[in-house]
Motif scaffolding. Structure first.
Motif, PDB file in Angstrom:
ATOM      1  N   SER A   1      29.544 -13.405  -1.024  1.00 48.16           N
ATOM      2  CA  SER A   1      29.801 -12.043  -1.618  1.00 48.16           C
ATOM      3  C   SER A   1      28.678 -10.977  -1.317  1.00 48.16           C
ATOM      4  N   ARG A   2      27.649 -11.299  -0.463  1.00 51.28           N
ATOM      5  CA  ARG A   2      26.363 -10.626  -0.376  1.00 51.28           C
ATOM      6  C   ARG A   2      26.653  -9.444   0.780  1.00 51.28           C
ATOM      7  N   HIS A   3      26.370  -8.517   0.376  1.00 51.93           N
ATOM      8  CA  HIS A   3      26.829  -7.155   1.475  1.00 51.93           C
ATOM      9  C   HIS A   3      25.621  -6.157   1.144  1.00 51.93           C
ATOM     10  N   GLU A   4      24.390  -6.395   0.489  1.00 51.05           N
ATOM     11  CA  GLU A   4      23.559  -5.047   0.586  1.00 51.05           C
ATOM     12  C   GLU A   4      23.008  -4.646   1.905  1.00 51.05           C
ATOM     13  N   GLU A   5      22.699  -3.449   1.869  1.00 51.43           N
ATOM     14  CA  GLU A   5      22.444  -2.858   3.326  1.00 51.43           C
ATOM     15  C   GLU A   5      21.237  -3.454   4.024  1.00 51.43           C
ATOM     16  N   THR A   6      20.414  -3.664   3.194  1.00 57.20           N
ATOM     17  CA  THR A   6      19.022  -4.367   3.645  1.00 57.20           C
ATOM     18  C   THR A   6      19.386  -5.806   4.276  1.00 57.20           C
ATOM     19  N   TYR A   7      20.340  -6.469   3.684  1.00 52.32           N
ATOM     20  CA  TYR A   7      20.405  -7.815   4.088  1.00 52.32           C
ATOM     21  C   TYR A   7      21.172  -7.632   5.533  1.00 52.32           C
ATOM     22  N   LEU A   8      22.327  -6.942   5.103  1.00 51.86           N
ATOM     23  CA  LEU A   8      23.119  -6.641   6.484  1.00 51.86           C
ATOM     24  C   LEU A   8      22.249  -6.145   7.680  1.00 51.86           C
ATOM     25  N   LYS A   9      21.445  -5.396   7.623  1.00 54.29           N
ATOM     26  CA  LYS A   9      20.531  -4.871   8.673  1.00 54.29           C
ATOM     27  C   LYS A   9      19.590  -6.273   9.407  1.00 54.29           C
ATOM     28  N   GLU A  10      19.346  -7.040   8.348  1.00 47.92           N
ATOM     29  CA  GLU A  10      18.493  -8.277   8.730  1.00 47.92           C
ATOM     30  C   GLU A  10      19.284  -9.218   9.571  1.00 47.92           C
ATOM     31  N   VAL A  11      20.619  -9.423   9.084  1.00 46.15           N
ATOM     32  CA  VAL A  11      21.536 -10.417   9.878  1.00 46.15           C
ATOM     33  C   VAL A  11      22.669 -10.134  10.984  1.00 46.15           C
ATOM     34  N   CYS A  12      23.084  -8.921  10.656  1.00 44.88           N
ATOM     35  CA  CYS A  12      24.245  -8.622  11.560  1.00 44.88           C
ATOM     36  C   CYS A  12      24.053  -8.322  12.917  1.00 44.88           C
ATOM     37  N   PRO A  13      22.768  -7.757  13.586  1.00 48.33           N
ATOM     38  CA  PRO A  13      22.316  -7.587  14.842  1.00 48.33           C
ATOM     39  C   PRO A  13      22.607  -8.800  15.783  1.00 48.33           C
ATOM     40  N   TYR A  14      22.691  -9.933  15.151  1.00 47.30           N
ATOM     41  CA  TYR A  14      22.555 -11.491  15.862  1.00 47.30           C
ATOM     42  C   TYR A  14      23.813 -11.959  15.858  1.00 47.30           C
ATOM     43  N   LEU A  15      25.060 -11.785  15.285  1.00 48.86           N
ATOM     44  CA  LEU A  15      26.087 -12.330  14.904  1.00 48.86           C
ATOM     45  C   LEU A  15      27.473 -12.140  15.874  1.00 48.86           C
ATOM     46  N   ASN A  16      28.165 -12.822  16.369  1.00 53.99           N
ATOM     47  CA  ASN A  16      29.341 -12.659  16.982  1.00 53.99           C
ATOM     48  C   ASN A  16      30.401 -12.559  16.096  1.00 53.99           C
ATOM     49  N   TYR A  17      30.328 -13.469  14.883  1.00 51.69           N
ATOM     50  CA  TYR A  17      31.207 -13.353  13.871  1.00 51.69           C
ATOM     51  C   TYR A  17      30.560 -13.377  12.574  1.00 51.69           C
ATOM     52  N   GLY A  18      31.175 -12.546  11.538  1.00 47.63           N
ATOM     53  CA  GLY A  18      30.600 -12.251  10.369  1.00 47.63           C
ATOM     54  C   GLY A  18      31.771 -12.301   9.220  1.00 47.63           C
ATOM     55  N   PHE A  19      31.532 -13.422   8.224  1.00 46.59           N
ATOM     56  CA  PHE A  19      32.489 -13.415   7.200  1.00 46.59           C
ATOM     57  C   PHE A  19      32.163 -13.263   5.915  1.00 46.59           C
ATOM     58  N   PHE A  20      32.900 -12.298   5.105  1.00 47.42           N
ATOM     59  CA  PHE A  20      32.558 -12.107   3.866  1.00 47.42           C
ATOM     60  C   PHE A  20      33.559 -12.523   2.817  1.00 47.42           C
ATOM     61  N   SER A  21      33.190 -12.794   1.498  1.00 48.36           N
ATOM     62  CA  SER A  21      34.188 -12.843   0.585  1.00 48.36           C
ATOM     63  C   SER A  21      34.386 -11.644  -0.360  1.00 48.36           C
ATOM     64  N   GLY A  22      35.557 -11.203  -0.531  1.00 45.21           N
ATOM     65  CA  GLY A  22      35.608  -9.647  -0.966  1.00 45.21           C
ATOM     66  C   GLY A  22      36.706  -9.664  -1.912  1.00 45.21           C
ATOM     67  N   SER A  23      36.942 -10.506  -3.059  1.00 46.27           N
ATOM     68  CA  SER A  23      38.355 -10.375  -3.735  1.00 46.27           C
ATOM     69  C   SER A  23      38.035  -9.317  -4.675  1.00 46.27           C
ATOM     70  N   GLU A  24      36.752  -8.870  -4.934  1.00 43.53           N
ATOM     71  CA  GLU A  24      36.658  -7.612  -5.919  1.00 43.53           C
ATOM     72  C   GLU A  24      36.805  -6.394  -5.314  1.00 43.53           C
ATOM     73  N   LEU A  25      36.698  -6.493  -3.751  1.00 39.31           N
ATOM     74  CA  LEU A  25      36.920  -5.155  -2.972  1.00 39.31           C
ATOM     75  C   LEU A  25      38.171  -4.528  -2.514  1.00 39.31           C
ATOM     76  N   ASN A  26      38.401  -3.528  -2.719  1.00 34.92           N
ATOM     77  CA  ASN A  26      39.817  -2.862  -2.411  1.00 34.92           C
ATOM     78  C   ASN A  26      39.755  -2.677  -0.865  1.00 34.92           C
ATOM     79  N   ASP A  27      40.941  -2.221  -0.395  1.00 27.99           N
ATOM     80  CA  ASP A  27      41.126  -2.114   1.032  1.00 27.99           C
ATOM     81  C   ASP A  27      40.202  -1.296   1.684  1.00 27.99           C
TER      82      ASP A  27
END
Length: 280
Positions: free
Chosen positions: A149-175
């Protein structure tokens, strides 16, 4: 297809059953992908030298997962305490902070990197604490990552550039929030993004198209591991066939089936409750 899970492992201690089950996101993905038909599945991580660690090793061997490069340290294995809430849903109520994994970093030498590169895909998670290695690893292999459930911008900027697949848990998020999150991760470089949301199903973004996948009904006795089974089946089927709709449907079926048994993939072992007295 050859897949390797790198990073976190635990035993999940079920208070109501007095049993431990092998688990941890990276380990679960390795095992479940093997169950779902990959040619080879491997796992690299740090284990302790206690009964819990021995049980993990025996379980991985029984499932045919290659653990030839696993690290063993003196100390307790990672352990989480699991309880039932009022809705009979599994909840985490404590841990020993990863055991030896909280003290020892995974360091990859050239032999490790060459071994990892013999696989088609590696999976890891935020619980594996190898973010600083993703740049180096991404030059060797395609990477799948579970953000939980971690998706703060600083962490995403650190990790996302290197991924082919990214998965999040988001039961608290709307569409709308899920779609915004997925597009943000895509713009940072992640190619395929999914948000699993429990009983609300899943949303995925692939090639700028949003896909919605409802849950499949099940006779639920244990929800632990459902998300990992969803991810595993999606990775296996999509990697082999590149059909998003089929992969999501098969993933939902796999998640439902997983809810009908205890543990992420079984292997319950009786344990005395007082062994968990130091967990917080």
């Amino acid at each position: 297809m050859k897949i390797i899970g790198i990073g976190d492992n635990v035993v999940d201690y079920y208070q109501d059953r007095g049993e431990i089950y092998p688990g941890g996101n990276a380990l679960n993905i390795a095992v479940l992908c093997k169950k779902y038909g990959v040619e080879q599945s491997s796992y690299i991580g740090v284990i302790g030298n206690d009964i819990a660690a021995e049980h993990i090793v025996n379980s991985l061997k029984a499932e045919g997962v290659d653990i030839s490069r696993i690290r063993k340290a003196y100390g307790p294995n990672g352990e989480s305490v699991i309880s039932l809430n009022e809705n009979n849903d599994r909840t985490f109520v404590g841990s020993n902070n990863g055991g030896v994994q909280g003290l020892i970093k995974l360091n990859f030498d050239e032999n490790d990197l060459n071994y990892i590169s013999t696989h088609d895909l590696m999976h890891t998670s935020l619980y594996s604490h190898i973010e600083q290695d993703l740049h180096k690893l991404s030059k060797k292999i395609s990477i799948s990552f579970d953000f939980s459930s971690r998706h703060e911008e600083t962490y995403l900027k650190e990790v996302c550039p290197y991924l082919n697949y990214g998965f999040f848990s988001g039961s608290e998020l709307n569409d709308s929030q899920c779609i915004e999150l997925m597009h943000y991760a895509k713009n940072l470089g992640t190619k395929i993004i999914g948000v699993t949301r429990g009983e609300k199903g899943a949303l995925f973004l692939v090639d700028d198209q949003v896909y919605k996948q409802p849950i499949v009904e099940a006779k639920v006795i244990d929800t632990l591991g459902a998300g990992d089974s969803f991810i595993s089946m999606f990775l296996v089927h999509y990697h082999q066939h590149h059909n998003v709709t089929e992969a999501l449907n098969k993933a939902a079926i796999a998640a439902a089936k997983n809810c009908e048994s205890y543990g992420a993939f079984g292997y319950g072992l009786s344990k005395k409750p007082n062994l968990s007295k130091d967990l917080v």
